[in-house]
Design a protein around this motif. Structure first.
Motif, PDB file in Angstrom:
ATOM      1  N   LEU A 409      -2.557  16.074   9.280  1.00 43.46           N
ATOM      2  CA  LEU A 409      -2.253  14.723   9.748  1.00 43.46           C
ATOM      3  C   LEU A 409      -1.533  13.912   8.685  1.00 43.46           C
ATOM      4  O   LEU A 409      -0.551  13.208   8.977  1.00 43.46           O
ATOM      5  CB  LEU A 409      -3.541  14.012  10.171  1.00 43.46           C
ATOM      6  N   MET A 410      -1.979  14.005   7.460  1.00 43.90           N
ATOM      7  CA  MET A 410      -1.350  13.219   6.397  1.00 43.90           C
ATOM      8  C   MET A 410       0.037  13.729   6.059  1.00 43.90           C
ATOM      9  O   MET A 410       0.925  12.953   5.684  1.00 43.90           O
ATOM     10  CB  MET A 410      -2.246  13.230   5.153  1.00 43.90           C
ATOM     11  N   SER A 411       0.259  15.033   6.220  1.00 43.84           N
ATOM     12  CA  SER A 411       1.588  15.570   5.920  1.00 43.84           C
ATOM     13  C   SER A 411       2.635  15.059   6.897  1.00 43.84           C
ATOM     14  O   SER A 411       3.814  14.928   6.532  1.00 43.84           O
ATOM     15  CB  SER A 411       1.542  17.101   5.935  1.00 43.84           C
ATOM     16  N   PHE A 412       2.236  14.757   8.134  1.00 38.48           N
ATOM     17  CA  PHE A 412       3.157  14.208   9.127  1.00 38.48           C
ATOM     18  C   PHE A 412       3.050  12.686   9.226  1.00 38.48           C
ATOM     19  O   PHE A 412       3.652  12.088  10.125  1.00 38.48           O
ATOM     20  CB  PHE A 412       2.900  14.835  10.496  1.00 38.48           C
ATOM     21  N   GLU A 413       2.267  12.076   8.324  1.00 43.69           N
ATOM     22  CA  GLU A 413       2.112  10.620   8.262  1.00 43.69           C
ATOM     23  C   GLU A 413       1.657  10.036   9.601  1.00 43.69           C
ATOM     24  O   GLU A 413       2.141   9.006  10.067  1.00 43.69           O
ATOM     25  CB  GLU A 413       3.416   9.961   7.825  1.00 43.69           C
ATOM     26  N   VAL A 414       0.706  10.705  10.248  1.00 49.42           N
ATOM     27  CA  VAL A 414       0.163  10.237  11.522  1.00 49.42           C
ATOM     28  C   VAL A 414      -0.841   9.117  11.264  1.00 49.42           C
ATOM     29  O   VAL A 414      -1.721   9.237  10.408  1.00 49.42           O
ATOM     30  CB  VAL A 414      -0.509  11.397  12.281  1.00 49.42           C
ATOM     31  N   ASN A 415      -0.692   8.009  12.001  1.00 48.77           N
ATOM     32  CA  ASN A 415      -1.619   6.874  11.878  1.00 48.77           C
ATOM     33  C   ASN A 415      -2.601   6.777  13.036  1.00 48.77           C
ATOM     34  O   ASN A 415      -3.704   6.256  12.891  1.00 48.77           O
ATOM     35  CB  ASN A 415      -0.843   5.554  11.806  1.00 48.77           C
ATOM     36  N   LEU A 416      -2.179   7.263  14.209  1.00 49.61           N
ATOM     37  CA  LEU A 416      -2.978   7.096  15.423  1.00 49.61           C
ATOM     38  C   LEU A 416      -3.061   8.428  16.157  1.00 49.61           C
ATOM     39  O   LEU A 416      -2.036   9.071  16.403  1.00 49.61           O
ATOM     40  CB  LEU A 416      -2.341   6.037  16.332  1.00 49.61           C
ATOM     41  N   VAL A 417      -4.289   8.827  16.520  1.00 49.95           N
ATOM     42  CA  VAL A 417      -4.520  10.068  17.250  1.00 49.95           C
ATOM     43  C   VAL A 417      -5.287   9.722  18.522  1.00 49.95           C
ATOM     44  O   VAL A 417      -6.402   9.180  18.452  1.00 49.95           O
ATOM     45  CB  VAL A 417      -5.296  11.097  16.417  1.00 49.95           C
ATOM     46  N   LEU A 418      -4.704  10.025  19.666  1.00 44.84           N
ATOM     47  CA  LEU A 418      -5.369   9.828  20.956  1.00 44.84           C
ATOM     48  C   LEU A 418      -5.768  11.193  21.492  1.00 44.84           C
ATOM     49  O   LEU A 418      -4.913  12.063  21.695  1.00 44.84           O
ATOM     50  CB  LEU A 418      -4.442   9.121  21.940  1.00 44.84           C
ATOM     51  N   VAL A 419      -7.066  11.376  21.729  1.00 40.12           N
ATOM     52  CA  VAL A 419      -7.622  12.679  22.088  1.00 40.12           C
ATOM     53  C   VAL A 419      -8.181  12.600  23.500  1.00 40.12           C
ATOM     54  O   VAL A 419      -8.948  11.685  23.831  1.00 40.12           O
ATOM     55  CB  VAL A 419      -8.717  13.113  21.097  1.00 40.12           C
ATOM     56  N   LYS A 420      -7.828  13.572  24.320  1.00 41.76           N
ATOM     57  CA  LYS A 420      -8.326  13.604  25.685  1.00 41.76           C
ATOM     58  C   LYS A 420      -9.824  13.886  25.736  1.00 41.76           C
ATOM     59  O   LYS A 420     -10.549  13.332  26.558  1.00 41.76           O
ATOM     60  CB  LYS A 420      -7.574  14.659  26.486  1.00 41.76           C
ATOM     61  N   GLY A 421     -10.314  14.770  24.864  1.00 37.82           N
ATOM     62  CA  GLY A 421     -11.717  15.174  24.895  1.00 37.82           C
ATOM     63  C   GLY A 421     -12.531  14.547  23.783  1.00 37.82           C
ATOM     64  O   GLY A 421     -12.271  13.415  23.340  1.00 37.82           O
ATOM     65  N   ASN A 422     -13.506  15.298  23.307  1.00 38.56           N
ATOM     66  CA  ASN A 422     -14.402  14.813  22.263  1.00 38.56           C
ATOM     67  C   ASN A 422     -13.788  15.003  20.883  1.00 38.56           C
ATOM     68  O   ASN A 422     -12.896  15.830  20.679  1.00 38.56           O
ATOM     69  CB  ASN A 422     -15.743  15.540  22.352  1.00 38.56           C
ATOM     70  N   VAL A 423     -14.310  14.251  19.925  1.00 36.84           N
ATOM     71  CA  VAL A 423     -13.830  14.308  18.543  1.00 36.84           C
ATOM     72  C   VAL A 423     -15.011  14.592  17.626  1.00 36.84           C
ATOM     73  O   VAL A 423     -16.090  14.000  17.784  1.00 36.84           O
ATOM     74  CB  VAL A 423     -13.146  12.982  18.131  1.00 36.84           C
ATOM     75  N   CYS A 424     -14.792  15.509  16.691  1.00 37.17           N
ATOM     76  CA  CYS A 424     -15.829  15.822  15.707  1.00 37.17           C
ATOM     77  C   CYS A 424     -16.154  14.569  14.894  1.00 37.17           C
ATOM     78  O   CYS A 424     -15.259  13.896  14.362  1.00 37.17           O
ATOM     79  CB  CYS A 424     -15.341  16.946  14.796  1.00 37.17           C
ATOM     80  N   LYS A 425     -17.431  14.234  14.795  1.00 36.77           N
ATOM     81  CA  LYS A 425     -17.838  13.019  14.109  1.00 36.77           C
ATOM     82  C   LYS A 425     -17.444  13.045  12.642  1.00 36.77           C
ATOM     83  O   LYS A 425     -16.942  12.049  12.092  1.00 36.77           O
ATOM     84  CB  LYS A 425     -19.355  12.833  14.258  1.00 36.77           C
ATOM     85  N   ASN A 426     -17.649  14.178  11.979  1.00 32.98           N
ATOM     86  CA  ASN A 426     -17.285  14.269  10.563  1.00 32.98           C
ATOM     87  C   ASN A 426     -15.784  14.127  10.362  1.00 32.98           C
ATOM     88  O   ASN A 426     -15.324  13.514   9.397  1.00 32.98           O
ATOM     89  CB  ASN A 426     -17.763  15.606   9.991  1.00 32.98           C
ATOM     90  N   PHE A 427     -15.012  14.690  11.271  1.00 31.70           N
ATOM     91  CA  PHE A 427     -13.560  14.577  11.154  1.00 31.70           C
ATOM     92  C   PHE A 427     -13.112  13.137  11.374  1.00 31.70           C
ATOM     93  O   PHE A 427     -12.199  12.653  10.689  1.00 31.70           O
ATOM     94  CB  PHE A 427     -12.889  15.504  12.168  1.00 31.70           C
TER      95      PHE A 427
END
Length: 710
Positions: A409-427
């Motif tokens: 994510l940081m290599s592509f300089e992503v600021n916002l991630v919209l996920v259809k499903g669940n997201v790992c809490k630690n991530f």
């Protein structure tokens, strides 16, 4: 496996009795004055307020086969129409009881099935004469008003389609006198018509701008359009709030709540006196749902503005989402451009860092977890993975995966991630530490909207990410209420995420009662789908019991005739003596369902003090319809005069209004068919076979004598 057998027709039909008992729990949901029910979770002690058959059956422990069939039928109706479930549930109970009475009179099951099926088919054909085309809805729903000639074009027709005219969207809100309408219309021809139309429907222009046009045309102090609406001396109405047939849509908000703020589409409360077809249609389909009508007005105005006079009158449901915000009064409900969702305080801190910053957005079509596997685009239903593999080395599971994904994510300089499903809490925690906002459980339509607006392409795994998959131009901010204040309610805060040119709209539903949030959301979607299906069908039914009254009159007339209902298929399936002997009894049983429906409807709308009085009122209207010679003509005339099943002693006779209620055509008739199909399916079930290890439980039950172990 041990098995037990029970004859369900031993002395009584157990399945039909179960259906009747289950359906009786939702009889108070019929009509506009629904009695809410509290569903209390015995484990968490949390309560939820419900007012629909869908939520009721979801909350019940339906362990019986009949209960599961009923739930599946209700869910199918809800999935297709989002309306008609209360009618379906009630008729299931009414017709179950009626069929049991037929069985007690020793009427053969084939006779019941054939005569009832053909009787309902005949009803569905008969009520087609009551359908109102939506291009005539203005005439039928506002018959006491005359449309000004200024609206007519040279050809004598309406200048625009009644459903697409931008002026209608303004009339949706307030009634203006004929003189003012003529002056405004003449002004529109002197200048740029398109710009003026945009002014009328622009949700951000503010209705105060329209007021200046009105006053410039005639400068009448008696006709001022302020933030709370138009005041017209020629329109004086008093409204009744106690019935499905008559409703006032709330008083105007205070001045502090009327302004237009960034990210908020506001407007005056809808008025039931508007002369437009779309406005009256929406109010008539709302069945008294005041908040949703105002939200729908803002949605219709915004989508109409985007259409730019394209003539598309359909409501695009794919561009609409909802968000429930707790802790604010319901008057703060509004429509906001973009995607409004609830975020944690930690996520809100990241959003504050994004102030006035364009974001690079990533769309994830799946779960953002280490163990997620893309199983042929179809996730296995009712399967939950507890632990995929143990971690013998100890330490935090997936540290290497967390690091690798964060680096991507940081290599592509992503600021916002919209996920259809669940997201790992630690991530998610690691991303927030790197000032990357991750939002989970985002609907597919929202992902598609952001993809079209930002150029982002959805990926299934982060390892698939490349430069062309990342979109640009999104932004995020904390959502603000109608008075311009940011909302900070503790655990979860509303945030607005948007992008340039995105068509997405969020209906923000506010309430101070957490248990009422689901109720408000259900009511909003119900009205939205009612209007959607009405525009799709191109026609509506007169409501308030009009269609059911015609069915009752028609079926009773069939029962008195020597001929057969419907086509000749019944005659081929049943011997003639059976028809002659059983047809009147079975048709009367079918008619009893409509009669019970109308009686409960009158009782729930406070038009009768008891079901006995309601039954007398129904009989009175049946006699008048029969004396008229044409029951359908009588019913339509009563509907035009203010509603069917009116009585001489209304609960509030001093109030006068011309508002009427409508119902969807396809949703109503399909609810009838599904209800009868379920009843007849259970009727034709002759045995219940239970498999498993429940022998001791069955032996100790009060009905153990009814079972035979195999």
């Amino acid at each position: 496996l041990p098995m037990a057998f029970r004859d369900v027709n031993a002395r009584r039909h157990i399945g039909l009795q179960q259906l009747s008992a289950l359906a009786s729990t939702g009889r108070t949901f019929l009509g506009p004055m629904k009695s809410h029910k509290f569903i209390v979770d015995e484990i968490t002690s949390q309560s939820t307020l419900i007012c629909s058959a869908v939520r009721l059956l979801e909350s019940l422990d339906l362990t019986s086969a009949v209960g599961q069939l009923l739930n599946e039928t209700i869910q199918a109706q809800n999935k297709e129409f989002k309306t008609g479930m209360s009618t379906l549930l009630f008729l299931v109970g009414a017709w179950s009881s009626a069929v049991v009475e037929c069985l007690q009179q020793n009427i053969p099951v084939p006779a019941i099935v054939s005569v009832m099926s053909e009787g309902l088919n005949s009803c569905c054909e008969r009520v087609q004469c009551l359908q109102i085309p939506i291009h005539n809805v203005k005439k039928e729903l506002c018959s006491s008003r005359v449309r000004p000639k200024a609206f007519e074009s040279k050809s004598g027709q309406a200048g625009c389609d009644a459903l697409t005219n931008p002026w209608d969207l303004l009339c949706f809100q307030r009634d203006i006198s004929a003189a003012e309408v003529i002056q405004i219309n003449s002004c529109s021809h002197q200048g740029d018509d398109c710009n003026f139309n945009k002014l009328l429907v622009s949700p951000l222009a503010g209705f105060g701008s329209v007021a200046s046009v009105v006053k410039a045309a005639g400068d009448k102090s008696s006709s001022a359009l302020s933030g709370s609406g138009v005041t017209a001396s020629s329109c004086v109405t008093r409204k009744l709030t106690h019935s499905r047939h008559f409703s006032t849509l709330g008083k105007g908000r205070s001045a502090s709540q009327q302004g237009n703020f960034q990210g908020h589409l506001s407007g005056p409360s809808a008025d039931v006196c508007g002369c437009c077809a779309l406005g009256h249609l929406a109010v008539a389909l709302s069945h008294g749902n005041q908040t949703s009508v105002k939200l729908l007005q803002s949605i219709a105005a915004h989508q109409r503005e985007r259409a730019e006079c394209s003539g598309n009158s359909q409501i695009n449901i794919a561009e609409i989402v909802t968000c429930c915000v707790l802790g604010l009064p319901e008057s703060y409900s509004c429509v906001s451009p973009g995607f409004v969702t609830l975020v944690s305080p930690e996520q809100a801190t990241v959003i504050k860092h994004f102030a006035d910053k364009r974001l690079r957005v990533l769309l994830m079509d799946g779960d953002l977890t280490e163990g997620y596997r893309h199983l042929g685009f179809n996730r296995p239903p009712n399967v939950r993975t507890i632990l995929e593999r143990p971690n013998p080395q100890g330490g935090r599971a997936g540290d290497a995966w967390l690091t690798r994904m964060s680096d991507i994510l940081m290599s592509f300089e992503v600021n916002l991630v919209l996920v259809k499903g669940n997201v790992c809490k630690n991530f998610m925690e690691r991303c927030m530490a790197s000032r990357i906002l991750v939002i989970g459980c985002v609907a597919r339509d929202v992902l598609c909207a952001f993809g079209a607006a930002t150029g982002a392409q959805a990926v299934t795994y982060l390892s698939q990410l490349n430069a062309s998959s990342v979109g640009n131009g999104a932004w995020a901010e904390l959502w603000k209420s109608s008075d311009g204040r940011a909302v900070d309610l503790g655990e979860l805060l509303p945030a607005r995420i948007s992008a340039g040119g995105i068509p997405l709209l969020t209906a923000v539903l506010t309430t101070a009662l957490p248990s009422k949030a689901q109720l408000l959301e259900d009511q909003f979607w119900t009205l939205l789908y009612r209007l959607h299906h009405a525009l799709k069908d191109g026609k509506v039914f007169p409501g308030g019991g009009a269609v059911e009254l015609l069915c009752l009159s028609y079926i009773q007339a069939l029962a008195e005739q020597p001929g057969r209902p419907g086509n000749d298929r019944v005659g081929r399936e049943l011997p003639s003596p059976w028809l002659a002997e059983y047809k009147p009894i079975v048709l009367q049983a079918l008619a009893s369902g409509w009669r019970r429906y109308l009686c409960v409807l009158l009782w729930n709308t406070a038009r009768a003090s008891s079901e006995l009085e309601a039954g007398a009122s129904v009989d009175h209207h049946l006699q008048k319809a029969a004396a008229c010679g044409s029951p359908s003509a009588y019913i339509l005339e009563e509907f035009r005069r203010g509603g069917v099943l009116r009585s001489g002693s209304e609960p509030f006779p001093e109030h006068v209004t011309d508002l009427k209620v409508c119902d969807n055509v396809a949703a109503k008739t399909e609810a009838w068919r599904r209800a009868l199909d379920l009843v007849l399916l259970v009727l034709q079930t002759d045995a219940e076979i239970i498999t498993g290890t429940r022998r001791n439980q069955i032996l100790n039950s009060p009905v153990s004598s009814e079972f035979m172990f195999l």
